[in-house]
Scaffold this motif. Structure first.
Motif, mmCIF file in Angstrom:
data_model
loop_
_atom_site.group_PDB
_atom_site.id
_atom_site.type_symbol
_atom_site.label_atom_id
_atom_site.label_comp_id
_atom_site.label_asym_id
_atom_site.label_seq_id
_atom_site.Cartn_x
_atom_site.Cartn_y
_atom_site.Cartn_z
ATOM 1 N N UNK A 141 0.814 -1.221 0.000
ATOM 2 C CA UNK A 141 0.000 0.000 0.000
ATOM 3 C C UNK A 141 0.844 1.266 0.000
ATOM 4 N N UNK A 142 2.108 1.144 0.304
ATOM 5 C CA UNK A 142 2.980 2.325 0.416
ATOM 6 C C UNK A 142 3.016 3.178 -0.846
ATOM 7 N N UNK A 143 3.091 2.607 -2.052
ATOM 8 C CA UNK A 143 3.159 3.460 -3.253
ATOM 9 C C UNK A 143 1.944 4.372 -3.434
ATOM 10 N N UNK A 144 0.819 4.030 -2.832
ATOM 11 C CA UNK A 144 -0.396 4.820 -2.975
ATOM 12 C C UNK A 144 -0.506 5.931 -1.929
ATOM 13 N N UNK A 145 0.434 5.996 -1.013
ATOM 14 C CA UNK A 145 0.352 6.953 0.083
ATOM 15 C C UNK A 145 0.988 8.289 -0.284
ATOM 16 N N UNK A 146 0.582 9.324 0.436
ATOM 17 C CA UNK A 146 1.228 10.628 0.303
ATOM 18 C C UNK A 146 2.686 10.474 0.737
ATOM 19 N N UNK A 147 3.577 11.336 0.254
ATOM 20 C CA UNK A 147 5.012 11.174 0.550
ATOM 21 C C UNK A 147 5.338 11.014 2.040
ATOM 22 N N UNK A 148 4.775 11.837 2.889
ATOM 23 C CA UNK A 148 5.064 11.738 4.331
ATOM 24 C C UNK A 148 4.603 10.397 4.877
ATOM 25 N N UNK A 149 3.383 9.973 4.509
ATOM 26 C CA UNK A 149 2.862 8.693 4.986
ATOM 27 C C UNK A 149 3.658 7.523 4.395
ATOM 28 N N UNK A 150 4.118 7.656 3.160
ATOM 29 C CA UNK A 150 4.940 6.614 2.546
ATOM 30 C C UNK A 150 6.258 6.480 3.312
ATOM 31 N N UNK A 151 6.832 7.614 3.703
ATOM 32 C CA UNK A 151 8.052 7.581 4.498
ATOM 33 C C UNK A 151 7.807 6.876 5.832
#
Length: 117
Positions: free
Chosen positions: A21-31
């Motif tokens: 699911x990480x690729x679909x997250x906003x940059x901060x949430x992906x981090x």
């Protein structure tokens, strides 16, 4: 008989799901998701490598201190003896034991650390 996943399998499953699911997250949430995956990796290595590393550390410290005990008690005593100057770099086996303990911990915390290889 009911079988269930082992703890380390559950940790790995959660880490894999976060990675999907990480690729679909906003940059901060992906981090933050990447940080969470890294934490889960440490937990998984602690579960799989930790017991043996602790047992080996206990054996090493027992040899240095001349008696057995719990990991916590032996560590506290070793630290106290080092602080009191009762043991130092000249103590036979001390540096090798400390190096081995540190390498075992790095293998759990940061297995890709260049000095750990």
């Amino acid at each position: 008989m009911i079988t269930h996943p082992r703890t380390e399998e559950l940790v790995e499953a959660v880490a894999r799901w976060i990675d999907t699911v990480r690729p679909e997250l906003k940059p901060r949430d992906a981090f933050l998701a990447r940080v969470a995956v890294n934490v889960l990796g440490v937990v998984q290595r602690e579960l799989t490598l930790g017991p043996a590393a602790e047992a080996e550390a206990v054996a090493r410290m027992s040899g240095l201190l001349g008696h057995t005990g719990s990991y916590e008690d032996l560590t506290a005593e070793l630290c106290a003896r080092l602080q009191a100057g009762e043991m130092d770099a000249e103590t036979p086996g001390l540096l090798a034991a400390l190096r081995a303990n540190a390498q075992d911990q790095v293998a759990i915390d940061q297995p890709n650390y260049s000095s750990a290889r």
